[in-house]
Motif scaffolding. Structure first.
Motif, PDB file in Angstrom:
ATOM      1  N   ASN A  49       0.841  -1.198   0.000  1.00  0.00           N
ATOM      2  CA  ASN A  49       0.000   0.000   0.000  1.00  0.00           C
ATOM      3  C   ASN A  49       0.873   1.243   0.000  1.00  0.00           C
ATOM      4  O   ASN A  49       1.956   1.247   0.595  1.00  0.00           O
ATOM      5  N   CYS A  50       0.388   2.286  -0.612  1.00  0.00           N
ATOM      6  CA  CYS A  50       1.148   3.526  -0.716  1.00  0.00           C
ATOM      7  C   CYS A  50       1.462   4.071   0.672  1.00  0.00           C
ATOM      8  O   CYS A  50       0.640   3.995   1.596  1.00  0.00           O
ATOM      9  N   THR A  51       2.630   4.655   0.814  1.00  0.00           N
ATOM     10  CA  THR A  51       3.115   5.122   2.116  1.00  0.00           C
ATOM     11  C   THR A  51       2.745   6.563   2.418  1.00  0.00           C
ATOM     12  O   THR A  51       3.073   7.059   3.489  1.00  0.00           O
ATOM     13  N   SER A  54      -3.725   8.974   3.418  1.00  0.00           N
ATOM     14  CA  SER A  54      -4.551   7.978   4.107  1.00  0.00           C
ATOM     15  C   SER A  54      -5.569   7.295   3.203  1.00  0.00           C
ATOM     16  O   SER A  54      -6.443   6.598   3.699  1.00  0.00           O
ATOM     17  N   GLY A  56      -4.716   4.990   1.218  1.00  0.00           N
ATOM     18  CA  GLY A  56      -4.275   3.605   1.328  1.00  0.00           C
ATOM     19  C   GLY A  56      -4.317   2.866   0.010  1.00  0.00           C
ATOM     20  O   GLY A  56      -4.677   1.685  -0.055  1.00  0.00           O
ATOM     21  N   ALA A 168       3.840   6.556   9.514  1.00  0.00           N
ATOM     22  CA  ALA A 168       3.833   5.729   8.306  1.00  0.00           C
ATOM     23  C   ALA A 168       4.362   4.328   8.566  1.00  0.00           C
ATOM     24  O   ALA A 168       4.270   3.470   7.686  1.00  0.00           O
ATOM     25  N   SER A 449      -0.235   7.796   5.952  1.00  0.00           N
ATOM     26  CA  SER A 449      -0.734   6.459   5.638  1.00  0.00           C
ATOM     27  C   SER A 449      -1.165   5.681   6.861  1.00  0.00           C
ATOM     28  O   SER A 449      -2.059   4.843   6.783  1.00  0.00           O
ATOM     29  N   ASN A 450      -0.539   5.925   8.027  1.00  0.00           N
ATOM     30  CA  ASN A 450      -0.930   5.173   9.219  1.00  0.00           C
ATOM     31  C   ASN A 450      -1.063   6.066  10.438  1.00  0.00           C
ATOM     32  O   ASN A 450      -0.916   5.596  11.564  1.00  0.00           O
ATOM     33  N   ASN A 628      -5.982   2.952   7.028  1.00  0.00           N
ATOM     34  CA  ASN A 628      -6.265   4.160   6.257  1.00  0.00           C
ATOM     35  C   ASN A 628      -7.382   4.967   6.927  1.00  0.00           C
ATOM     36  O   ASN A 628      -7.865   4.623   8.005  1.00  0.00           O
TER      37      ASN A 628
END
Length: 1016
Positions: A49-51, A54, A56, A168, A449-450, A628
């Motif tokens: 998943n993209c970093t 959000s 995701g 992230a 992202s996280n 996300n």
């Protein structure tokens, strides 16, 4: 004979001559016109998943390497995952350039050390780094650890070293972060959420019960009206924005954008209206007033699902800009009057006729009545006709079969009243009946992202995983903590799910301390650090500057570029004894001591901070889950190993942790018990595997568990499937109760890839796993009327079938609770109702109120001139002196992001750096003409705290507004450049912003402050 393609065609053009050459033996060995081999033919495909943001987005990462023992994988191609239900194969410019991030020349490959006063990095070994860091940490902990406070209460805290955590890294790294920090007694534990979406939790939790996005990205397509305010998703979340276009194209939705700048979202909107940065509450309270005055509310919803009918205490009042209970000396409120009036049985009084003058709805009407269209225009600068057009469009969704969704991001959270801006939007959506509905909700568009996951895991100064509060030193026993943390319902028969706090907490303690946590020692309660004050980012910078802090561990965070007032942050870091930076990239923070000319004009010889720069893996090099904005925990897999000697974050933490424990075992020291008691029983304690940490987050049974009839429910060691299985007797463990169900006996639910959408509503329950309990829309009981039938049959999510609640989503409600029981749909709030009146849960009032930013272009507040600013704003006394005035700094500045760059990360990626190589600011055409500034000119933008220089982009996107009879201009300041990276060197934008924050979340003000601009 070797020839190229052009030569081949020349030979062919020769006809018989070419043939003759062949007969004579001059045939080409291979014509290069052959079809080129497919570049992914022998590649290994890895799902990730993209970093960045959000959304995701799904990614397919392709690497070379056949999997042999000594083969080293090398990532060489990345593309969007077409199966991903949100991104559907798309990547934005940031995601499209992520290969250059992975292979950036600024990737760190070896541990490095900067000695006090030195002007250079020195490469060191991991052993040297781990040993020296452990020694410095132990020395500081032994010298400053507080086992008991002045009153003799056990507090077990280490107040002189702090830790900033990534937004992230994976959730599994996040749980390790939390255990690492709390075992050592660190109270100053923070993550990026403090500087971005902190107000989201502060506002949404008191309004609905949980502090997260209510719906999801796919669900945006179901809206009839999309209100974008406080965000610019077309630019900041481009792939997620496709669902806005989907609503517009297929649902004929009206898109509204309200923003100081005519941005990319506005470019496709049906209605755009400008407003002054910092006036959002006035605009939204004006909308609230319009709905109430014109009776555009969904009456049945408001009456049965909100606290509109509950009667407020007789002592509550609001006068001259102050709510009842304000103490001028402490600059805080006594909130005892911000409650319901109770009957003789202790239950809240209620007036279902909504005629009582002190029922919540009538108090709200009175409070909002001052926000007339004229007042909104006066405060915001928005034309009255534009404001009314927006009100009418949004009011059209007060009927049961139409919905509006609100999308926001940092444009709301980055204000001194950020929580109250979001609270106002929550009030609007409750009045319209749009919470719990498909196509409705308050959708917080998280920036990292996280950052949602790191908030879930409690990586904040006063938090524990699962939104449990970290005990304070006033809660001297487990019993007192649970008594204060567990709410009591003011209405009979409500779910009040937080009544299970003891089960969540005890299971967390068993996850933390294992067999060491027993009923006899209060499940290890005394080992937890107890806070005495807030250790948020604003407080950390202040304590450092005052010399009250010694150590700082910084993981995947760039606080020199992120803290407000960069120059103050520099002074703060210069007072530290040691700094440990764990990051894949070379950051400005790690290099804060380096001289970079005008961009960072410092003298390294005067800075005595020891700095360690430890190279870590990036997203493409680790297994794990990220959450996300939609609360989806998505599992991703490593496609390669980290470069050079870089290590996974967990391995770095594990090695430092083990060295510290060993030193305490061998040498003794201050309070070793909490550190030695923390469970760290991984297969390889120096390198915990993400899979085993994920199972720990979910939780398991510690013994065979039976029900009251003797039926076996769970076997010892069995993964639990739901937080409903957690116990308060020490028989279950769970590292984060809201993640219970993410890794069950059936396996890793976060890795699921069923993208089917049987309802057509975007309730894609088979893809990944969403907390809580895999629900995709929170509060979905409110999508059905009091009798249990869907408000809108075309958007039927769940319904009562006579025996139980069923539908396309997991009901956010007791499955067998019949409608006639009148249980409220907001089960996480004690009264089961959505809160128009927030009671005592916010620091600055139960209703929102407009206060001017601390740096205001008007210097007055027409609503109450005697109270211009928030009376409880977060600011330290010496920071007051750094605030500017409009006579010297007459223009409003607001910061934002652009599509090609993401915070201070993508300037390290060559492709993105090529797209946006040089720092710029946006200046309105009228102001530029007045100042003699042309497009491309170099300008100096200055505030009371410092200055930056950049190229001028002269634009009509920023309009001159009339505010309270005065013309006000806005300057746009993108916040991406710095003195590290592949772009041209630039100034850190936070050089300009003030050290002042929201009273609830302490999130700093980045969106409304005063500057001047001059042509250089």
């Amino acid at each position: 004979m070797h020839i190229n393609r052009r030569s081949f065609f020349k030979i062919c053009a020769g006809g018989m001559a070419g043939t003759t050459l062949s007969l004579l033996g001059f045939a080409p060995t291979a014509a290069l016109a052959n079809i080129r081999e497919y570049k992914l033919l022998r590649a290994k495909e890895t799902r990730n998943n993209c970093t960045y943001c959000s959304v995701g987005c799904g990614m397919l990462i392709y690497s070379r390497g056949d999997g042999a023992k000594n083969a080293i994988s090398s990532i060489y191609h990345i593309e969007g995952d077409p199966d991903h239900p949100v991104s559907r194969g798309s990547l934005c410019p940031k995601g499209a350039g992520v290969l250059d991030y992975i292979h950036s020349e600024q990737r760190l490959k070896y541990p490095e050390y900067r000695a006090p006063g030195s002007n250079e990095w020195r490469r060191i070994s991991w052993e040297e780094a781990f040993d020296r860091i452990a020694r410095l940490m132990k020395e500081d902990r032994d010298a400053n650890f507080q086992q008991k406070n002045a009153q003799g209460v056990t507090v077990n805290r280490w107040p002189t070293t702090g830790m900033l955590c990534s937004s992230a890294a994976s959730n599994e790294t996040g749980l390790l972060d939390h255990k690492f920090a709390r075992a050592l007694g660190i109270v100053a534990l923070e993550n990026q959420a403090r500087l971005c979406h902190g107000p989201t939790v502060s506002a949404l939790a008191p309004s609905f019960g949980r502090g997260a996005m209510t719906n999801n990205w796919n669900d945006i397509k179901n809206a009839n009206v999309v209100m974008i305010m406080g965000g610019n998703p077309a630019e900041a979340h481009p792939v997620g924005f496709k669902w806005v276009i989907e609503a517009k194209t297929h649902n004929k939705a009206k898109v509204i954008v309200v923003d100081p700048r005519f941005n990319r979202s506005a470019a496709v909107a049906d209605i755009y209206a400008p407003l002054r940065a910092g006036s959002d509450v006035a605009f939204l309270m004006g909308l609230t007033n319009y709905l109430l005055q014109h009776d555009h509310i969904q009456h049945e919803y408001v009456k049965h699902y909100t606290n509109a009918s509950l009667i407020v205490s007789e002592g509550f009042s609001f006068e001259a800009g102050l709510f009842s209970g304000y103490d001028e000396a402490t600059q805080k409120y006594d909130k005892s009057s911000w409650h319901y009036e109770l009957d003789a049985n202790g239950a809240a009084k209620r007036d279902m006729t909504l005629t009582h003058p002190r029922c919540v709805l009538n108090l709200l009407k009175k409070h909002a009545s001052r926000y007339t269209p004229e007042m909104v225009s006066r405060l915001c600068g928005t034309a009255k006709e534009d404001f009314l057009a927006i009100c009418q469009t949004i009011a059209s969704t007060s009927v049961p079969d139409r919905t509006a969704t609100f999308l926001y991001a940092l444009g709301w959270t980055h204000h001194t009243n950020g929580a109250q801006i979001i609270r106002t939007a929550a009030i609007v959506q409750l009045l319209l009946g749009n919470i719990g509905m498909p196509g409705g909700g308050i959708n917080a568009l998280r920036g990292h992202s996280n950052v949602q996951g790191y908030t879930d895991l409690g990586l904040l100064a006063q938090s524990l995983p699962g939104y449990l509060p970290l005990p304070s030193e006033k809660q001297t026993t487990l019993a007192s903590y649970l008594q204060q943390a567990t709410p009591v319902s003011p209405l009979p028969g409500q779910v009040n799910y937080w009544q299970n706090t003891d089960k969540f907490f005890v299971s967390l303690m068993k996850s933390f301390y294992g067999d060491n946590a027993t009923a006899e020692n209060q499940w290890g309660y005394d080992w937890l650090p107890k806070w005495d004050k807030s250790y948020d980012c604003l407080a950390l910078a202040d304590m450092m500057e005052q010399g009250q802090f010694n150590g700082f561990i910084i993981q995947g965070f760039n606080p020199l570029a992120a803290f407000p007032n960069k120059n103050k942050a520099f002074r703060a870091f210069s007072r530290l004894k040691y700094m440990v930076v764990i990051d894949p990239l070379s950051t400005e923070t790690a290099s804060f001591w380096q001289h970079h000319g005008e961009f960072n004009d410092v003298d390294p010889a005067q800075i005595q901070t020891e700095v360690f720069r430890l190279p870590s893996s990036c997203f493409a090099e680790e297994n794990g889950s990220v959450a996300n904005s939609s609360r989806w925990l998505q599992w991703h897999w490593a496609a390669a190993e980290p470069p050079g000697e870089a290590l996974h974050d967990g391995k770095i933490l594990g090695n430092i942790f083990l060295r510290l424990r060993e030193r305490y075992r061998q040498e003794g020291g201050a309070a070793p018990e909490p550190l030695l008691a923390m469970s760290w029983n991984y297969t390889d304690p120096s390198n915990p595997e993400p899979e085993e940490v994920a199972r720990e987050s979910n939780g398991w049974a510690l013994t065979d568990i039976y029900d009251d009839s003797g039926k076996l429910l769970l076997k010892k060691g069995q993964q639990i499937s739901s937080f409903a299985e957690l116990r308060n007797d020490g028989t279950t463990a769970s590292g984060c109760w809201i993640y219970a169900g993410s890794w069950t006996q059936e396996g890793n639910q976060m890795a699921r890839r069923d993208n089917a959408d049987p309802s057509g509503l975007g309730a894609i329950s088979g893809w990944a796993w969403a907390w809580p309990a895999n629900r995709r829309i929170l509060y979905n009981r409110a999508s059905a009327d009091p009798q249990g039938k869907a408000w809108d049959p075309q958007r039927k999510l769940i319904e009562w079938d006579g025996k139980r609640w069923q539908g396309y989503d997991v009901p956010d409600y007791p499955l067998t609770a019949a409608p006639e029981k009148q249980i409220g749909p907001f089960i996480m709030l004690p009264d089961g109702m959505g809160h128009l009146f927030a009671l005592d849960k916010l620091a600055d009032g139960p209703f929102p109120e407009h206060y001017e930013p601390m740096e205001s272009p008007t210097a007055t507040n027409p609503l109450h001139p005697e109270q211009v600013h928030s009376p409880v704003v977060r600011i330290f006394p010496h920071d007051v002196k750094t605030l500017g005035k409009a006579d010297a700094f007459p223009y409003v500045a607001t910061t934002y992001s652009i599509t090609e760059l993401f915070r201070h990360w993508t300037k390290h990626a060559r492709l993105n750096a090529i797209a946006q190589p040089e720092q710029f600011v946006e200046i309105g055409a009228e102001l530029a003409a007045d100042k003699g500034i042309s497009a491309g000119d170099s300008v100096r933008v200055s505030s009371q705290r410092g200055y930056i220089k950049a190229k001028a982009v002269v634009t009509k996107r920023l309009r001159r507004l009339t505010i309270d009879g005065r013309q006000v201009d806005t300057i746009g300041v993108p916040c991406h450049w710095g003195f590290e990276g592949a772009t041209q060197k630039g100034f850190l934008a936070n050089t300009l912003s003030p050290s002042v924050g929201d009273a609830n979340s302490q999130t700093p003000e980045y969106k409304a402050f005063l500057v001047n601009v001059e042509k250089v």
